[in-house]
Design an enzyme around this catalytic site. Structure first.
Site, short mmCIF file in Angstrom:
data_model
loop_
_atom_site.label_atom_id
_atom_site.label_comp_id
_atom_site.label_asym_id
_atom_site.label_seq_id
_atom_site.Cartn_x
_atom_site.Cartn_y
_atom_site.Cartn_z
N GLU A 151 -9.81 9.12 4.85
CA GLU A 151 -10.06 7.68 4.71
C GLU A 151 -10.98 7.39 3.53
OE1 GLU A 151 -8.93 4.79 6.31
OE2 GLU A 151 -7.40 6.24 6.85
N GLU B 243 0.84 -1.20 0.00
CA GLU B 243 0.00 0.00 0.00
C GLU B 243 0.87 1.25 0.00
OE1 GLU B 243 -2.93 0.36 3.11
OE2 GLU B 243 -3.36 -1.79 3.10
N LYS C 209 -16.26 4.06 4.46
CA LYS C 209 -15.15 3.86 5.39
C LYS C 209 -15.27 4.84 6.55
CE LYS C 209 -11.05 2.82 4.02
NZ LYS C 209 -9.71 2.85 3.41
N GLU D 105 -14.05 5.40 -1.30
CA GLU D 105 -15.01 4.50 -0.67
C GLU D 105 -15.78 5.25 0.42
OE1 GLU D 105 -13.06 0.52 0.13
OE2 GLU D 105 -11.33 1.63 -0.64
#
Length: 450
Positions: free
Chosen positions: A380, A315, A374, A371
């Site tokens: 985030e 990541e 989250k 997203e």
């Protein structure tokens, strides 16, 4: 790697004196028993000399340290495909979006069957994962691990090109569940054994560790693991990864190091836009933060005896929107970081890092989509390179960089001016922080055996 005479067990003094002193005792005896004018004696001497040389070479090969060999990696970028959103496209539509981006590897964080099946026939390298709460039973029960393989791999492989199984993600920041830490290696071993028994030998098993497993990260050559994971977890983990030629996957975010210490770390150092060297570590020079972080991890691996294990970047990325206290989270910085990351990783020839030049680092950008489900701060929900409708959040050229290009040379990419700042092993809210250091330094250089 070339070895010195001392490393190979051949002392310089054995090569001094006359011709006989350079032969083992048996060869000396044979040589002294023949006449200098005898052709038969000369042939005998040559035979025994050849035998002795062969034996010496065989002995050298036997005592030389083993170095793990890794298959050649496809020169492509990977993506983390998270699905914590209520407005995301279907998995089948997502496959096409990923292919259109020119991405060649995909990682999901679970083992959802329909998602895995959607990638069948795509040709994309695929990584599946599991929740940290699944690890214990897989470590304690080999039959449970085999059942996991039967349920989550066998029905989909090889149609879906599963290449890795990740046993957990960022487990070692959870100090409330240290008992699970001790089951990571047994779980990896049990899953690997099941794969071997089923002749699924092309699939490897590892884990994705957070950068916070380091206790010290500055200078990079002094990187060491935290004491609570070094002996009990990282040493046996790296030993197993070494034996199976598998990568250690690590999550590394220069964004956090810069954000939490922006008064000390220049933004251009984090974004790959710096044209001069900022940190000097002995013979290694760094003009970007990611290389320094990766080499600190490599040094920590070497410090426990496994510097030959390769690193994969599971990541990394940069957010586009953040709360008022999350500085630097914007479209410009995100586009700059990820484009320069792609350029750096896919450089041709492969740059690698200063301590591991020419070694390709499989890299997965975080993340594919923004997203909206989250939890946590605004960042985030805003790491994606695509909106849920499939439109790009910002331009990102992967296709043309992935294509073979002439020219280029390996190295750190830094200029001639040497700076005075660097990284420390201090921490801020669990993230590796970066604090000022006096002038340049000369750290000990680890032999990474790669």
């Amino acid at each position: 790697m070339m070895q010195s005479n001392e490393d190979s067990g051949l002392r310089p003094e054995t090569w001094k004196g006359d011709r006989l002193s350079r032969l083992p005792p048996r060869c000396q005896k044979m040589d002294s028993s023949v006449g200098s004018n005898s052709s038969r004696g000369r042939r005998s001497l040559l035979r025994w000399s050849a035998i002795c040389v062969c034996l010496a070479l065989l002995a050298f090969t036997w005592i030389a340290p083993a170095v793990a060999t890794y298959p050649e990696e496809a020169r492509t970028i990977g993506i983390n495909y998270g699905r914590l959103g209520d407005n995301l496209p279907t998995a089948s539509d997502t496959v096409k979006l990923i292919q259109d981006l020119g991405i060649g590897r995909v990682r999901i964080f679970d083992h959802d069957g329909p998602t895995i099946k959607a990638f069948a026939g795509s040709g994309l390298e695929f990584i599946i994962g599991m929740g940290n709460d699944e690890i214990t039973v897989l470590g304690k029960d080999a039959s449970a691990a085999d059942a996991w393989i039967a349920a989550n791999v066998v029905p989909y492989y090889p149609a879906t090109n599963i290449v890795y199984i990740m046993v957990g993600n960022e487990l070692f920041s959870d100090t409330a569940n240290t008992a699970i830490w001790l089951q990571v290696v047994p779980a990896i071993q049990n899953l690997h054994a099941s794969l071997q028994n089923r002749n699924l030998t092309s699939i490897r098993v590892s884990t994705a560790a957070e950068y916070g497993i380091l206790a010290v990260s500055f200078p990079p050559s002094k990187g060491v693991f935290r004491t609570d994971v070094a002996t009990q977890v990282m040493t046996p983990l790296l030993k197993f990864l070494d034996s199976t030629h598998a990568h250690l996957f690590v999550n590394v975010y220069p964004y956090f190091g810069w954000r939490d210490n922006s008064q000390y770390v220049p933004l251009d150092y984090a974004l790959f836009t710096r044209s001069t060297v900022l940190t000097t570590d002995g013979k290694y020079q760094y003009s970007n933060l990611l290389d320094a972080q990766l080499d600190a991890m490599a040094a920590a691996m070497a410090s426990v005896g496994y510097g030959n294990v390769r690193i994969a970047l599971s990541e990394t990325g940069w957010p586009t929107i953040g709360d008022s206290n999350e500085i630097g989270a914007n479209l410009t910085n995100a586009q700059t970081y990820n484009q320069n990351l792609v350029n750096h990783i896919l450089s041709n020839p492969t740059q690698g890092t200063p301590a591991r030049p020419g070694i390709f680092i499989p890299t997965f950008i975080f993340a594919l989509f923004n997203e909206n489900s989250k939890p946590g701060p605004t960042t985030e929900r805003n790491w994606g390179i695509l909106y849920p409708n499939g439109k790009p959040v910002y331009p990102l050229d992967i296709k043309s960089v992935s294509a073979p290009t002439p020219g280029g040379s390996p190295g750190s990419g830094g200029g001639a001016t040497v700076g005075v700042a660097g990284l420390t092993g201090n921490r801020c809210d669990g993230k590796p922080s970066v604090l000022p250091m006096p002038a340049s330094f000369f750290g000990s250089i680890f032999d990474l055996r790669i």
